[in-house]
Enzyme design. Structure first.
Site, mmCIF file in Angstrom:
data_model
loop_
_atom_site.group_PDB
_atom_site.id
_atom_site.type_symbol
_atom_site.label_atom_id
_atom_site.label_comp_id
_atom_site.label_asym_id
_atom_site.label_seq_id
_atom_site.Cartn_x
_atom_site.Cartn_y
_atom_site.Cartn_z
ATOM 1 C CE LYS A 112 -27.021 -9.680 -36.931
ATOM 2 N NZ LYS A 112 -27.055 -11.427 -36.854
ATOM 3 N N GLY A 173 -31.234 -18.793 -40.825
ATOM 4 C CA GLY A 173 -31.064 -20.589 -40.348
ATOM 5 C C GLY A 173 -31.467 -21.294 -41.541
ATOM 6 C CB ALA A 200 -28.797 -14.637 -42.167
ATOM 7 N N GLY A 201 -28.336 -17.546 -43.406
ATOM 8 C CA GLY A 201 -28.477 -18.562 -44.282
ATOM 9 C C GLY A 201 -27.528 -19.258 -44.859
ATOM 10 C CG ASN A 222 -26.241 -18.678 -34.140
ATOM 11 O OD1 ASN A 222 -26.751 -17.817 -33.156
ATOM 12 N ND2 ASN A 222 -25.772 -19.660 -33.459
ATOM 13 C CB SER A 223 -28.447 -21.684 -37.776
ATOM 14 O OG SER A 223 -29.016 -20.847 -37.294
#
EC number: 2.8.1.10
Length: 273
Positions: A112, A173, A200-201, A222-223
């Protein structure tokens, strides 16, 4: 409880030549404990897990070793695929060097690719990203570039040899969801042959469902899971949302309209009893 993401026979998800049951890719940073991470991976049904090489190299102590072992256990026992990332890199040269280290240390040619260009938004640097992607593709890597939703940048990455693109929904995040659905819809329409993964986001399962309804092939996050009050339950929720969004897309969403349309047609005479 785990998610059964077994695809229909005509809906198998092939990622870089590998047939997967799940369209959920899960990050492994920021979990409260290795044990919670392990349960979250299981609950998500994810078959691809990411691992930051810089974090592994800089890590130390029993806790860090536990996180790494959980990730490797998922690879060994659950048939998951490891996707190392170049998070924290600021130049093409740094990212290429780290990718080579990842291939040697982790035994995979998947990478990645992240090259940050702005410290406030963590927005990818399109120039360094394309340069690094082209070099890594020539050196035999399967490159998963983390990019913005800019169409021209995405086209340049495909020209460099990438088969997979990972445009953001919002800054890493931030939890804001899909800030520009029009741009993402345009990518899907203009790049029909590319594998597109929103990365993301995302902050809520509904954001993941929306991405899949737009026609994206998968979601990486992830977050939103790692920082949830209950990461395991949140991982399960995202797994269901991704599957629901995909099923909705394949079932055929009705077109949005500016006026009401009666669901029950009315015409002719009233019924006679």
């Amino acid at each position: 409880m785990t998610i059964d993401n077994t695809p229909d026979a005509d809906d198998a998800f092939t990622l870089a030549g590998v047939v997967l049951r799940s369209r959920f890719l899960l990050g492994t940073a920021g979990y409260p404990s290795p044990q919670v991470l392990g349960r979250a991976i299981e609950a998500s049904g994810a078959q691809v897990v990411t691992l930051g090489l810089k974090r592994e190299l800089a890590g130390g102590g029993d806790a860090h070793a536990g996180f790494v072992e959980i990730v490797r256990d998922a690879v060994r026992t659950r048939g998951a695929h490891l996707l190392p990332n170049t998070a924290g890199c600021r130049s093409a040269r740094e990212a290429v060097t780290l990718a080579h280290m990842a291939r040697e240390l982790m035994g995979t040619h998947w990478i990645k690719l992240e090259v940050v260009g702005d410290e406030h938004t963590l927005q990818p640097d399109p120039f360094e990203l394309v340069a690094a992607a082209g070099e890594l593709v020539r050196e035999g890597f399967e490159v998963f570039p983390y990019c913005t939703d800019d169409l021209v940048t995405c086209q340049r990455l495909l020209d460099a040899g990438c088969r997979i693109l990972m445009p953001w929904g919002a800054p890493i995040g931030s939890g804001q969801g899909l800030l520009n659905p029009w741009a993402l819809r345009t990518l899907r329409a203009r790049l029909p042959e590319a594998t597109l993964i929103v990365d993301a986001g995302l902050g809520a399962p509904s954001h993941a469902a929306q991405a899949m309804e737009l026609g994206f092939d998968a979601v990486l996050l992830n977050s939103a899971v790692a920082q949830a009050v209950d990461p395991v339950r949140m991982a399960r929720a995202f797994g269901h949302a991704i599957e629901a969004g995909r099923l909705g897309r394949r079932a055929g969403l009705i077109a949005a309209q500016d006026m009401a349309v009666a669901s029950t047609p009315v015409g002719g005479r009233p019924f006679e009893l």
